[in-house]
Design a protein around this motif. Structure first.
Motif, PDB file in Angstrom:
ATOM      1  N   PHE A  39      34.941 -44.734 -25.540  1.00 37.60           N
ATOM      2  CA  PHE A  39      34.175 -45.170 -24.376  1.00 37.60           C
ATOM      3  C   PHE A  39      34.881 -44.696 -23.109  1.00 37.60           C
ATOM      4  CE2 PHE A  39      32.419 -48.103 -27.477  1.00 37.60           C
ATOM      5  CZ  PHE A  39      31.070 -48.090 -27.133  1.00 37.60           C
ATOM      6  N   THR A  40      34.105 -44.143 -22.192  1.00 35.42           N
ATOM      7  CA  THR A  40      34.681 -43.646 -20.947  1.00 35.42           C
ATOM      8  C   THR A  40      34.996 -44.789 -19.995  1.00 35.42           C
ATOM      9  OG1 THR A  40      33.460 -41.576 -21.149  1.00 35.42           O
ATOM     10  CG2 THR A  40      34.271 -42.125 -18.973  1.00 35.42           C
ATOM     11  N   GLU A  41      34.203 -45.847 -20.060  1.00 31.41           N
ATOM     12  CA  GLU A  41      34.382 -46.959 -19.133  1.00 31.41           C
ATOM     13  C   GLU A  41      33.787 -48.223 -19.747  1.00 31.41           C
ATOM     14  OE1 GLU A  41      33.234 -47.950 -14.465  1.00 31.41           O
ATOM     15  OE2 GLU A  41      33.519 -45.873 -15.114  1.00 31.41           O
ATOM     16  N   ILE A  42      34.213 -49.372 -19.212  1.00 31.06           N
ATOM     17  CA  ILE A  42      33.638 -50.658 -19.610  1.00 31.06           C
ATOM     18  C   ILE A  42      33.010 -51.276 -18.379  1.00 31.06           C
ATOM     19  CG2 ILE A  42      34.086 -52.974 -20.473  1.00 31.06           C
ATOM     20  CD1 ILE A  42      36.451 -50.198 -21.414  1.00 31.06           C
ATOM     21  N   LEU A  43      31.738 -51.661 -18.484  1.00 32.28           N
ATOM     22  CA  LEU A  43      30.995 -52.255 -17.376  1.00 32.28           C
ATOM     23  C   LEU A  43      30.859 -53.752 -17.621  1.00 32.28           C
ATOM     24  CD1 LEU A  43      29.317 -51.680 -14.784  1.00 32.28           C
ATOM     25  CD2 LEU A  43      27.323 -51.424 -16.280  1.00 32.28           C
ATOM     26  N   LEU A  44      31.433 -54.550 -16.719  1.00 36.34           N
ATOM     27  CA  LEU A  44      31.377 -56.003 -16.850  1.00 36.34           C
ATOM     28  C   LEU A  44      30.081 -56.541 -16.261  1.00 36.34           C
ATOM     29  CD1 LEU A  44      35.045 -57.015 -15.943  1.00 36.34           C
ATOM     30  CD2 LEU A  44      33.967 -57.051 -18.203  1.00 36.34           C
ATOM     31  N   LYS A  45      29.453 -57.451 -17.000  1.00 41.18           N
ATOM     32  CA  LYS A  45      28.220 -58.091 -16.537  1.00 41.18           C
ATOM     33  C   LYS A  45      28.519 -59.522 -16.074  1.00 41.18           C
ATOM     34  CE  LYS A  45      26.312 -57.508 -20.529  1.00 41.18           C
ATOM     35  NZ  LYS A  45      25.322 -57.550 -21.641  1.00 41.18           N
ATOM     36  N   PRO A  46      27.847 -59.997 -15.016  1.00 37.44           N
ATOM     37  CA  PRO A  46      26.794 -59.284 -14.275  1.00 37.44           C
ATOM     38  C   PRO A  46      27.394 -58.194 -13.391  1.00 37.44           C
ATOM     39  CG  PRO A  46      27.254 -61.398 -13.251  1.00 37.44           C
ATOM     40  CD  PRO A  46      28.045 -61.369 -14.516  1.00 37.44           C
ATOM     41  N   CYS A  47      26.676 -57.103 -13.270  1.00 33.32           N
ATOM     42  CA  CYS A  47      27.148 -55.983 -12.465  1.00 33.32           C
ATOM     43  C   CYS A  47      26.217 -55.794 -11.259  1.00 33.32           C
ATOM     44  CB  CYS A  47      27.217 -54.712 -13.299  1.00 33.32           C
ATOM     45  SG  CYS A  47      25.633 -54.206 -14.004  1.00 33.32           S
ATOM     46  N   SER A  48      26.610 -54.918 -10.352  1.00 35.70           N
ATOM     47  CA  SER A  48      25.849 -54.669  -9.135  1.00 35.70           C
ATOM     48  C   SER A  48      25.224 -53.281  -9.169  1.00 35.70           C
ATOM     49  CB  SER A  48      26.764 -54.781  -7.918  1.00 35.70           C
ATOM     50  OG  SER A  48      27.735 -53.737  -7.943  1.00 35.70           O
TER      51      SER A  48
END
Length: 245
Positions: free
Chosen positions: A116-125
């Motif tokens: 994975f290139t990145e991890i996106l935390l939710k909730p996100c903008s």
């Protein structure tokens, strides 16, 4: 753009709408991610479980995968592991971002190690979605291509930053010319990318740094594929264009 007798012509990089697969079993999260991506100009396809996401990723070519870590059937880690193990899959070389509402440090390392290139935390903008899209479409923002603040922080002053960027420009012109034969030398290519990653850091070349790290990960597993090289070359040319402004 300044002109020099020895400066090669660099064709403009076209900006095609990126295709994004969004896999999330939470309806609200999936709706927000898809609507947000579409408002930013992307084409988004939604699915609600891991096995369906894997089927779509195998059958179709996407530019970006957003995979929730916990889904019925298979989570993000299982989906990407299966996809990377199938070189015939349409999106086998696709950039992948894991999405999650909570993340332990050990889980982050496992996801990054899995590709994975990145991890996106939710909730996100919306700003987070814009940043994620820049992974596959860096030409959307000059700030993503060349981050002056990061470069000044690394180099110390403007004169040094500009001198380092001139050196990076020369390095990128040579690398673009040698990319095809170099890509057949897995070890040599890996060493070249290692040096480039350092140069990108000093110059604030954020988009190219991301692609360099991603390509290093792929080379550690197998030879670079045409799709991976095309994506890397696109970002390299975009960075050259930014350096020439």
């Amino acid at each position: 753009m300044p002109t020099h007798p020895d400066t090669p012509f660099i064709a403009p990089v076209s900006a095609m709408p990126p295709r994004v697969l969004v896999a999330d079993d939470d309806a609200a999260s999936c709706r927000f991610l898809c609507d947000g991506l579409r408002s930013l100009g992307a084409q988004a396809l939604a699915c609600g479980d891991g096995m369906m996401a894997l089927q779509h990723a195998c059958a179709e070519v996407f530019d970006l995968l957003l995979l929730d870590c916990r889904m019925p059937g298979a989570g993000a880690l299982q989906v990407l592991t299966s996809l990377r193990g199938n070189p015939q899959a349409g999106s086998a070389e696709c950039i992948a971002v894991a999405t999650t509402a909570e993340l332990a440090p050990r889980d982050r390392q496992s996801l990054l190690a899995a590709g994975f290139t990145e991890i996106l935390l939710k909730p996100c903008s919306m700003a987070d979605l814009q940043r994620v899209l820049m992974l596959v479409q860096p030409e959307r923002s000059d700030a993503c291509v060349l981050d002056d603040q990061a470069a000044l922080s690394s180099s110390g002053d403007t004169a040094t930053m500009l001198a380092l960027r001139r050196l990076l420009r020369e390095e990128l012109i040579l690398l673009e010319q040698e990319l095809e034969p170099l890509s057949r030398d897995r070890f040599g290519f890996g060493e070249r990318l290692h040096r480039l990653r350092s140069s990108c850091g000093f110059c604030g070349a954020a988009a190219l740094s991301t692609q360099t790290i991603w390509l290093q990960q792929r080379l550690s597993e197998r030879e670079a594929t045409p799709a991976a090289l095309t994506r890397f070359r696109k970002t390299l040319l975009t960075t050259l264009q930014a350096l020439d402004r």
